[in-house]
Motif scaffolding. Structure first.
Motif, PDB file in Angstrom:
ATOM      1  N   PRO A  98       0.923  -1.059  -0.105  1.00 28.65           N
ATOM      2  CA  PRO A  98       0.151   0.067   0.128  1.00 28.65           C
ATOM      3  C   PRO A  98       1.034   1.133   0.092  1.00 28.65           C
ATOM      4  CG  PRO A  98      -0.637  -1.433   1.510  1.00 28.65           C
ATOM      5  CD  PRO A  98       0.615  -2.122   1.190  1.00 28.65           C
ATOM      6  N   PRO A  99       0.116   2.256  -0.452  1.00 26.43           N
ATOM      7  CA  PRO A  99       1.108   3.704  -0.816  1.00 26.43           C
ATOM      8  C   PRO A  99       1.332   4.237   0.654  1.00 26.43           C
ATOM      9  CG  PRO A  99      -1.377   3.887  -1.435  1.00 26.43           C
ATOM     10  CD  PRO A  99      -0.832   2.367  -1.212  1.00 26.43           C
ATOM     11  N   GLY A 100       2.350   5.062   1.043  1.00 29.42           N
ATOM     12  CA  GLY A 100       2.523   5.446   2.257  1.00 29.42           C
ATOM     13  C   GLY A 100       1.559   6.338   2.855  1.00 29.42           C
ATOM     14  N   LEU A 101       0.908   7.196   2.063  1.00 27.60           N
ATOM     15  CA  LEU A 101       0.049   8.035   2.541  1.00 27.60           C
ATOM     16  C   LEU A 101      -1.228   8.304   1.493  1.00 27.60           C
ATOM     17  CD1 LEU A 101      -0.740  10.158   4.840  1.00 27.60           C
ATOM     18  CD2 LEU A 101       0.416  11.726   3.318  1.00 27.60           C
ATOM     19  N   LEU A 102      -2.404   8.060   1.622  1.00 26.99           N
ATOM     20  CA  LEU A 102      -3.560   8.647   0.940  1.00 26.99           C
ATOM     21  C   LEU A 102      -4.405   9.778   1.275  1.00 26.99           C
ATOM     22  CD1 LEU A 102      -4.968   4.894   0.528  1.00 26.99           C
ATOM     23  CD2 LEU A 102      -3.818   6.316  -1.138  1.00 26.99           C
ATOM     24  N   PRO A 103      -4.662  10.824   0.367  1.00 24.47           N
ATOM     25  CA  PRO A 103      -5.171  11.975   0.739  1.00 24.47           C
ATOM     26  C   PRO A 103      -6.690  11.759   0.710  1.00 24.47           C
ATOM     27  CG  PRO A 103      -4.591  11.784  -1.763  1.00 24.47           C
ATOM     28  CD  PRO A 103      -4.055  10.635  -0.950  1.00 24.47           C
ATOM     29  N   LEU A 104      -7.366  12.705   1.425  1.00 25.09           N
ATOM     30  CA  LEU A 104      -8.926  12.569   1.545  1.00 25.09           C
ATOM     31  C   LEU A 104      -9.235  14.048   1.351  1.00 25.09           C
ATOM     32  CD1 LEU A 104      -9.211  10.777   5.002  1.00 25.09           C
ATOM     33  CD2 LEU A 104      -9.772   9.952   2.717  1.00 25.09           C
ATOM     34  N   THR A 105     -10.391  14.252   1.016  1.00 23.92           N
ATOM     35  CA  THR A 105     -11.125  15.492   0.811  1.00 23.92           C
ATOM     36  C   THR A 105     -11.380  16.031   2.442  1.00 23.92           C
ATOM     37  OG1 THR A 105     -12.376  14.767  -1.014  1.00 23.92           O
ATOM     38  CG2 THR A 105     -13.301  16.856   0.053  1.00 23.92           C
ATOM     39  N   PRO A 106     -10.505  16.880   2.585  1.00 23.11           N
ATOM     40  CA  PRO A 106     -10.852  17.637   3.904  1.00 23.11           C
ATOM     41  C   PRO A 106     -12.061  17.143   4.806  1.00 23.11           C
ATOM     42  CG  PRO A 106      -9.623  19.009   3.003  1.00 23.11           C
ATOM     43  CD  PRO A 106     -10.057  18.309   1.789  1.00 23.11           C
ATOM     44  N   ALA A 107     -12.356  16.892   5.832  1.00 22.30           N
ATOM     45  CA  ALA A 107     -13.574  16.819   6.647  1.00 22.30           C
ATOM     46  C   ALA A 107     -13.346  17.203   8.142  1.00 22.30           C
ATOM     47  CB  ALA A 107     -13.959  15.321   6.622  1.00 22.30           C
ATOM     48  N   ARG A 108     -14.267  17.818   8.736  1.00 17.17           N
ATOM     49  CA  ARG A 108     -14.222  18.390  10.218  1.00 17.17           C
ATOM     50  C   ARG A 108     -14.597  17.243  11.041  1.00 17.17           C
ATOM     51  NH1 ARG A 108     -14.362  24.274  11.090  1.00 17.17           N
ATOM     52  NH2 ARG A 108     -12.410  23.843   9.848  1.00 17.17           N
ATOM     53  N   ALA A 219     -10.290  20.375  14.619  1.00 15.41           N
ATOM     54  CA  ALA A 219      -9.605  19.337  13.883  1.00 15.41           C
ATOM     55  C   ALA A 219     -10.245  18.917  12.530  1.00 15.41           C
ATOM     56  CB  ALA A 219      -9.217  18.025  14.642  1.00 15.41           C
ATOM     57  N   ASP A 220      -9.392  18.955  11.457  1.00 19.29           N
ATOM     58  CA  ASP A 220      -9.851  18.435  10.128  1.00 19.29           C
ATOM     59  C   ASP A 220      -8.904  17.432   9.580  1.00 19.29           C
ATOM     60  OD1 ASP A 220     -11.910  20.586  10.127  1.00 19.29           O
ATOM     61  OD2 ASP A 220     -10.587  21.949   9.195  1.00 19.29           O
ATOM     62  N   VAL A 221      -9.364  16.442   9.238  1.00 19.28           N
ATOM     63  CA  VAL A 221      -8.663  15.343   8.536  1.00 19.28           C
ATOM     64  C   VAL A 221      -8.378  15.158   7.072  1.00 19.28           C
ATOM     65  CG1 VAL A 221     -10.764  13.592   7.881  1.00 19.28           C
ATOM     66  CG2 VAL A 221      -8.377  12.751   8.559  1.00 19.28           C
ATOM     67  N   ASN A 222      -7.232  15.422   6.480  1.00 15.84           N
ATOM     68  CA  ASN A 222      -6.861  15.470   5.173  1.00 15.84           C
ATOM     69  C   ASN A 222      -6.481  14.276   4.508  1.00 15.84           C
ATOM     70  OD1 ASN A 222      -7.087  18.514   5.375  1.00 15.84           O
ATOM     71  ND2 ASN A 222      -5.553  18.334   6.973  1.00 15.84           N
ATOM     72  N   GLY A 223      -5.959  13.301   5.197  1.00 17.57           N
ATOM     73  CA  GLY A 223      -5.486  11.988   4.851  1.00 17.57           C
ATOM     74  C   GLY A 223      -5.094  11.002   5.838  1.00 17.57           C
TER      75      GLY A 223
END
Length: 359
Positions: A98-108, A219-223
């Motif tokens: 698996p890749p080291g990091l996967l992005p996400l659409t920011p979510a609060r 706090a917002d998640v980005n990945g």
């Protein structure tokens, strides 16, 4: 994806668009090899999942790929790449990880403020009120905002607002033996501040946020780092501390209390072999903090065996405290260099490492 190679995402190097072999992994994805010996893990829609160059110094021509039907113990696909090179027939084992990091659409995921604009995912951890001085928020992150249940770490943007005084926020896995003496965000009274945090997820799917002074937290998640991902997240550890008082001790009491960094100078310190970073690590994610510089300044982080680039990882105004999450390449001997334009106190905490060859 087929042997004609037309459906791999534009921008992927495929030697004029001609992959040499295609093999199914068994999970709906395929491995493509090229004339130059590159191996690419792609989805059937042509989306690049994880590049895996396995012949960095000896390019093989007419490479072929054979992927085993049985996954490894960690659940990854294993196989063999074979090709013709200068020395004749050669081969190398491959493992699609698996890749080291996967992005996400920011979510609060968290907003302690109570107001019309304070909306979180599914309305949870919303409008809970100011966090007390020395308080901890135990925040559920998995299963929210696109973070899968087996994520190993998350990338958060953490903000502090309406604080009762100057303070800091520490993000860490809630099942850590103790709260680390590090900071992901430093903030001033009455001024909203934010910074990135790469934080391991606890076994129960939570991340803890400690604040030294009373105030609101967002706090917002980005990945996220997927299960088995090559990025190795760590409980934060302090590797460099310029302040003599009241700075926190470093993880091994090395590079601690070294004094204010002079204007126009570069500090060098060891990273590999400290704070859970393996000796062969290629890069690290660090939280960099400039503390009350004597003038407006910028800081540049770079591997010590290379020329300092004309770039900046952090900009800070005079007498402020500013943080930034930085992914930095290490020198071959595992050292890291930080340049500052103006005199400042400097703090560096490590949050993750990228292993040799990217894992």
């Amino acid at each position: 994806v087929d042997a004609a190679g037309a459906s791999v995402r534009a921008g992927t190097r495929l030697d004029n668009g001609r992959p040499q072999a295609v093999a199914a992994v068994g999970d709906g994805t395929v491995v493509v090899s090229t004339e130059s010996g590159d191996l690419l893990h792609v989805g059937t829609d042509g989306g690049l999942i994880h590049p895996a160059p396995v012949f960095p110094s000896n390019i093989l021509r007419n490479a072929t790929v054979a992927v085993g039907s049985a996954p490894s113990a960690a659940g990854f696909a294993r196989g063999l790449a074979v090709g013709i090179g200068p020395e004749g027939v050669a081969g190398a084992p491959i493992e699609i990880v698996p890749p080291g990091l996967l992005p996400l659409t920011p979510a609060r995921l968290l907003d302690t403020r109570d107001g019309a604009g304070s909306v979180t995912v599914a309305g949870r951890f919303e409008g809970t009120g100011r966090v007390n001085s020395g308080g901890v928020v135990k925040l559920e992150v998995v299963g929210r905002g696109g973070v899968p249940d087996d994520a190993e770490a998350v990338v958060l943007n953490v903000a502090a607002t309406d604080a009762a005084g100057d303070g800091y926020v520490t993000s860490y896995p809630c099942d850590a033996p103790e709260r680390p003496l590090t900071a992901n965000l430093n903030y001033a009274a009455t001024v909203a501040s934010s910074a990135g945090a790469l934080t391991p997820v606890g076994a129960d799917g939570t991340v803890c946020l400690f604040t030294s002074r009373a105030g609101h937290l967002v706090a917002d998640v980005n990945g996220y780092v997927p299960a088995g991902g090559s990025t190795e997240s760590r409980v934060p550890a302090r590797l460099f501390e310029a302040r003599t008082e009241p700075g926190a001790p470093t993880i091994d009491r090395e590079f601690e209390g070294v004094g204010r960094i002079a204007a126009g100078s570069t500090v060098t310190f060891e990273v590999a072999g400290r704070g859970g970073v393996d000796d062969g690590a290629e890069a690290v994610a660090v939280n960099l903090a400039a503390i009350r510089p004597s003038a407006d300044t910028f800081l540049t982080v770079f591997p010590c065996d290379e020329v300092r680039p004309l770039a900046a990882n952090l900009n800070a105004a005079r007498s402020t405290v500013v943080n930034n999450l930085v992914v930095a390449k290490l020198a071959v001997d595992g050292r890291l260099c930080v340049y500052t334009r103006a005199a400042t106190d400097l703090v560096v905490d490590v949050a993750a490492a990228v292993p040799a060859n990217g894992g």
